[in-house]
Motif scaffolding. Structure first.
Motif, short mmCIF file in Angstrom:
data_model
loop_
_atom_site.label_atom_id
_atom_site.label_comp_id
_atom_site.label_asym_id
_atom_site.label_seq_id
_atom_site.Cartn_x
_atom_site.Cartn_y
_atom_site.Cartn_z
N HIS A 54 0.79 -1.24 0.00
CA HIS A 54 0.00 0.00 0.00
C HIS A 54 0.82 1.28 0.00
O HIS A 54 0.26 2.36 -0.14
CB HIS A 54 -0.93 0.02 1.22
N TYR A 55 2.12 1.22 0.19
CA TYR A 55 2.93 2.43 0.33
C TYR A 55 4.07 2.45 -0.67
O TYR A 55 4.67 1.44 -0.97
CB TYR A 55 3.50 2.53 1.75
N SER A 56 4.37 3.65 -1.16
CA SER A 56 5.54 3.86 -2.01
C SER A 56 6.12 5.22 -1.65
O SER A 56 5.38 6.17 -1.38
CB SER A 56 5.14 3.85 -3.48
N SER A 57 7.43 5.36 -1.67
CA SER A 57 8.05 6.66 -1.39
C SER A 57 7.96 7.58 -2.61
O SER A 57 8.21 8.77 -2.51
CB SER A 57 9.50 6.48 -0.95
N THR A 58 7.59 7.03 -3.75
CA THR A 58 7.36 7.82 -4.96
C THR A 58 5.93 7.60 -5.44
O THR A 58 5.30 6.58 -5.12
CB THR A 58 8.35 7.43 -6.09
N LEU A 59 5.42 8.51 -6.22
CA LEU A 59 4.04 8.44 -6.69
C LEU A 59 3.84 7.24 -7.60
O LEU A 59 4.54 7.07 -8.59
CB LEU A 59 3.69 9.73 -7.43
N GLN A 60 2.91 6.37 -7.23
CA GLN A 60 2.54 5.19 -8.02
C GLN A 60 1.03 5.00 -7.91
O GLN A 60 0.43 5.31 -6.90
CB GLN A 60 3.24 3.93 -7.50
N LYS A 61 0.43 4.46 -8.97
CA LYS A 61 -1.00 4.19 -8.97
C LYS A 61 -1.35 3.21 -7.85
O LYS A 61 -0.65 2.22 -7.65
CB LYS A 61 -1.41 3.62 -10.31
N ASN A 62 -2.44 3.49 -7.13
CA ASN A 62 -2.97 2.66 -6.05
C ASN A 62 -2.04 2.51 -4.86
O ASN A 62 -2.12 1.53 -4.13
CB ASN A 62 -3.36 1.27 -6.57
N LYS A 63 -1.15 3.49 -4.64
CA LYS A 63 -0.25 3.45 -3.49
C LYS A 63 -0.37 4.79 -2.73
O LYS A 63 -0.65 5.83 -3.31
CB LYS A 63 1.21 3.28 -3.92
N SER A 64 -0.13 4.76 -1.44
CA SER A 64 -0.11 5.95 -0.61
C SER A 64 1.31 6.52 -0.59
O SER A 64 2.29 5.79 -0.58
CB SER A 64 -0.54 5.59 0.81
#
Length: 66
Positions: A54-64
């Motif tokens: 659910h998490y990413s340090s960079t912008l990704q679709k369907n991630k916080s």
């Protein structure tokens, strides 16, 4: 339940409750937590929630991102 008077604060309505209460077991313990202005924010157990899903340090679709 114990009645608490908070005249200087805006009114808040609890419109729904889950079966799992943060910071206490049952609605009365949860209400006491809210009335005492304590926080129930904490780490979510890895057995309940996968951070990688659910998490990413960079912008990704369907991630916080935070």
């Amino acid at each position: 339940m114990t009645k608490v008077s908070l005249p200087d604060l805006p009114a808040v309505a609890v419109v729904g409750m889950s079966c799992r209460f943060p910071g206490g077991h049952g609605p009365e313990a949860y209400w006491n937590l809210l009335a005492s202005k304590k926080s129930a924010v904490g780490e979510v157990s890895s057995s309940r929630w996968s951070v990688a899903s659910h998490y990413s340090s960079t912008l990704q679709k369907n991630k916080s991102v935070s």
